[in-house]
Scaffold this active site. Structure first.
Site, short mmCIF file in Angstrom:
data_model
loop_
_atom_site.label_atom_id
_atom_site.label_comp_id
_atom_site.label_asym_id
_atom_site.label_seq_id
_atom_site.Cartn_x
_atom_site.Cartn_y
_atom_site.Cartn_z
N HIS A 252 0.83 -1.21 0.00
CA HIS A 252 0.00 0.00 0.00
C HIS A 252 0.87 1.28 0.00
CE1 HIS A 252 -3.55 -2.41 0.99
NE2 HIS A 252 -2.98 -2.86 2.08
O1 RIB Z 1 -5.31 0.57 4.29
C1 RIB Z 1 -3.92 0.46 4.23
C2 RIB Z 1 -3.27 1.55 5.00
O2 RIB Z 1 -3.59 1.43 6.39
C3 RIB Z 1 -1.73 1.49 4.94
O3 RIB Z 1 -1.23 2.78 5.05
C4 RIB Z 1 -1.39 0.69 6.16
O4 RIB Z 1 -0.07 0.98 6.63
C5 RIB Z 1 -2.41 1.19 7.14
O5 RIB Z 1 -1.94 2.43 7.67
#
Ligand code: RIB
Ligand code: CA
Length: 323
Positions: A252
């Protein structure tokens, strides 16, 4: 090589945040002016320690300033994701012990800025007007507080490239909400209304960016950083296998970093994005009409990533972080 883009990385260092830090620090297209912490995957104090541990694995002596940010969301109660990122937010690596009994990963002492994350963000925007990009990859509390404190100065930010939202896919905190937006939806709406150029890097594209367990294992003994990646992702991969049917983990946050210098990795569309802050079932939902042209008649406030060249991105990550 063009002049590196100045960025601040705002994180809730967690596992994929740590991978984002590694990628940012190893990308010559970027100059990381600061790394700030906010509560989310783990408590902000642990996130600070995890940032320092991650920088330490790179063997960097004079790294970017690290600053502590907000402990709680603007309105909602504190919500942490310990189950996904391990009790320490970094897959449990702080509990790993060497044969001599010493901890394998310990945060170096005395590297935390005396300036708060909000003030450091405002200082740097003032120092580099129209040059600095902000890359939030956690809840947007620090960013919103900086906007509240000095909205005029914050409009001198070149661009905010944030990991967050879910537009044409299900959320990961509810059927409609992604974690970073869900934790602090009020902060996210303030960011949407601030008049700063925004790029959303949502689950729509980040869930196509998978670092496979096979790739992690292939490089694990190659070098210290790859060994750290193996150690800190073990719990996170286990979560993905059990709860996401993925034999690896989603990248992500590293994708948001890559988008700051590699827009060719994604396809974007412009839209007006708002955030649900009051719905019993829909709080944290990112609401936008992504049709071109949109039918909502609203002027866009953001570009939203809607597709990704996943092989190109995972190859870039592997080459820069693991190899
Ligand atoms: O939904 C994914 C996000 O939420 C990423 O940034 C992960 O690190 C959490 O913070
Ligand atoms: Ca994060």
């Amino acid at each position: 090589m063009p002049i590196p883009r100045r960025i601040i990385l705002d994180t809730d260092t967690g596992v994929d945040d740590a991978l984002a830090i590694l990628l940012a620090m190893r990308s010559p297209e970027l100059h990381v002016e600061a790394i700030t912490a906010v509560s989310g995957n783990t408590h902000v104090d642990q996130a600070v320690r995890n940032i320092l541990i991650t920088l330490e694995t790179l063997g960097i002596q004079d790294g970017p300033p690290v600053a502590r940010g907000e402990e709680k969301p603007l309105v909602k109660p504190l919500f942490l994701a310990d189950d996904v990122h391990g009790g320490d937010g970094l897959g449990g690596v702080t509990r790993l012990i060497k044969p001599d009994g010493a901890h394998l990963y310990t945060p170096p002492e005395g590297r935390v800025s005396r300036v708060s994350a909000v003030d450091l963000i405002l200082d740097l925007v003032g120092r580099y007007p129209d040059e600095l990009s902000l890359v939030p990859v956690g809840p947007l509390t620090n960013v919103a507080k900086a906007i509240i404190k000095n909205p005029v100065r914050m409009r001198k930010i070149r661009e905010i490239v944030l990991m967050g939202g879910a537009f044409r896919v299900y959320g990961n905190m509810s059927p409609v909400a992604e974690f970073n937006i869900f934790v602090d939806p009020h902060a996210a709406q303030i960011v949407c209304d601030a008049g700063i150029p925004l790029v959303f890097v949502p689950l729509d594209v980040t869930m196509q960016a998978v670092l496979t367990a096979a790739t992690i294992d292939r490089y694990a003994e190659a070098n210290r950083v790859a060994a750290f990646v193996r150690d800190c992702t073990a719990h996170y991969v286990d979560f993905h296998r059990k709860r996401r049917d993925v034999d690896g983990c989603f990248l992500h946050d590293p994708l948001a970093v890559a988008v700051t210098f590699g827009e060719k990795l994604v396809r974007m569309t412009s839209a007006r994005v708002n955030v649900e802050t009051a719905g019993d079932l829909t709080t944290g939902m990112t609401v936008a009409d992504l049709r071109s042209p949109s039918h909502d008649g609203l002027s866009p406030n953001a570009r939203v990533c809607v597709d990704i060249d996943a092989p190109a991105f995972t190859q870039l990550f592997t080459e820069r972080v693991l190899a």
